[in-house]
Design a protein around this motif. Sequence first.
Motif, PDB file in Angstrom:
ATOM      1  N   TYR A 193      48.280  43.178 -30.470  1.00  0.00           N
ATOM      2  CA  TYR A 193      48.714  43.988 -29.105  1.00  0.00           C
ATOM      3  C   TYR A 193      49.488  45.256 -29.028  1.00  0.00           C
ATOM      4  CZ  TYR A 193      47.388  39.370 -27.428  1.00  0.00           C
ATOM      5  OH  TYR A 193      46.659  38.367 -27.079  1.00  0.00           O
TER       6      TYR A 193
ATOM      7  N   GLU B 187      49.046  38.377 -23.135  1.00  0.00           N
ATOM      8  CA  GLU B 187      47.675  38.785 -22.587  1.00  0.00           C
ATOM      9  C   GLU B 187      47.876  39.049 -21.180  1.00  0.00           C
ATOM     10  OE1 GLU B 187      44.298  38.152 -23.306  1.00  0.00           O
ATOM     11  OE2 GLU B 187      45.038  38.224 -25.220  1.00  0.00           O
ATOM     12  N   ARG B 188      48.971  39.046 -20.313  1.00  0.00           N
ATOM     13  CA  ARG B 188      49.170  39.512 -18.925  1.00  0.00           C
ATOM     14  C   ARG B 188      49.651  41.026 -19.123  1.00  0.00           C
ATOM     15  NH1 ARG B 188      53.661  35.670 -16.570  1.00  0.00           N
ATOM     16  NH2 ARG B 188      53.494  37.260 -14.779  1.00  0.00           N
TER      17      ARG B 188
ATOM     18  N   ASN C   8      46.620  45.459 -21.639  1.00  0.00           N
ATOM     19  CA  ASN C   8      45.723  44.348 -22.266  1.00  0.00           C
ATOM     20  C   ASN C   8      44.616  43.860 -21.295  1.00  0.00           C
ATOM     21  OD1 ASN C   8      44.971  42.219 -24.409  1.00  0.00           O
ATOM     22  ND2 ASN C   8      45.421  40.904 -22.430  1.00  0.00           N
TER      23      ASN C   8
ATOM     24  N   ARG D  26      40.710  44.358 -21.517  1.00  0.00           N
ATOM     25  CA  ARG D  26      40.007  43.078 -21.458  1.00  0.00           C
ATOM     26  C   ARG D  26      38.829  43.273 -20.258  1.00  0.00           C
ATOM     27  NH1 ARG D  26      40.165  39.234 -25.591  1.00  0.00           N
ATOM     28  NH2 ARG D  26      42.099  38.321 -25.723  1.00  0.00           N
TER      29      ARG D  26
ATOM     30  N   ARG E  15      42.912  48.519 -27.116  1.00  0.00           N
ATOM     31  CA  ARG E  15      44.257  48.409 -26.279  1.00  0.00           C
ATOM     32  C   ARG E  15      45.017  49.891 -26.584  1.00  0.00           C
ATOM     33  NH1 ARG E  15      43.266  43.552 -28.578  1.00  0.00           N
ATOM     34  NH2 ARG E  15      43.630  41.671 -26.980  1.00  0.00           N
TER      35      ARG E  15
ATOM     36  N   PRO F  74      45.929  32.838 -18.055  1.00  0.00           N
ATOM     37  CA  PRO F  74      45.175  32.084 -19.310  1.00  0.00           C
ATOM     38  C   PRO F  74      45.836  31.072 -19.730  1.00  0.00           C
ATOM     39  CG  PRO F  74      46.224  34.242 -19.765  1.00  0.00           C
ATOM     40  CD  PRO F  74      46.467  34.099 -18.288  1.00  0.00           C
TER      41      PRO F  74
ATOM     42  N   ILE G  93      42.634  31.842 -25.335  1.00  0.00           N
ATOM     43  CA  ILE G  93      42.740  32.946 -26.347  1.00  0.00           C
ATOM     44  C   ILE G  93      42.164  32.578 -27.393  1.00  0.00           C
ATOM     45  CG2 ILE G  93      44.689  34.156 -27.061  1.00  0.00           C
ATOM     46  CD1 ILE G  93      46.335  33.376 -24.988  1.00  0.00           C
TER      47      ILE G  93
END
Length: 208
Positions: A67, A97-98, A102, A106, A113, A188, A193
């Motif tokens: 990340y 993920e939020r 990212n 996505r 990234r 998610p 994931i």
Amino acid sequence: MARYTGPSCRLCRRQNMELFLKGERCYTDKCAIKRRNYPPGQHGQGRAKVSDYGVQLREKQKVRRIYGILEKQFRTYFDKADRMKGVTGENLLILLERRLDNLVYRLGFASSRIEARQLVKHGHFLLNGRKVNIPSMLIKAGDVIELKEKSRKIARINDSLDGVVRRGIPQWLELEKDAFKGVLKSLPVREDITMPIQEQLIVELYSK
């Protein structure tokens, strides 16, 4: 904002797996893991014995590098996840993920990234119709991410969108490719994931 500026391929070799840090290059024969599948350094091809602590530390480093987050910020995410209801490790991954950068990756607007973070910082995106340039901003369910009108002719963004089929888009996201727009349909869950991450090792490391 501090960030890692060293060689990306070295990080993949250290983790002994593809972290997809260099976009399209990672899908070609130029990928460092395909060419030199052993850790970097003078003793990279040796067989070092790894302790339990070393395994936990390596897992934390892997997630940080995926990340693109430095240690202090990563610890802040962990502390926030620990205060939330539910399983701490799963909360941590969902928070990561939020992140806006990212989600830009996505959705296919960027091939990595790192590239997504740069595009966000340069102000190419709108969030719910308003300009935003903070890569770490946490996106909520129902939020709309849209590429600015004057940025829609940028070649690398269009190339990335053309190649998004290979990576696939998570089911909790929706991309309107022709409108250069994406929506976070729902937050998610852990099953969404699919990266090989053992988050419990990170929880054990920080619980020492």
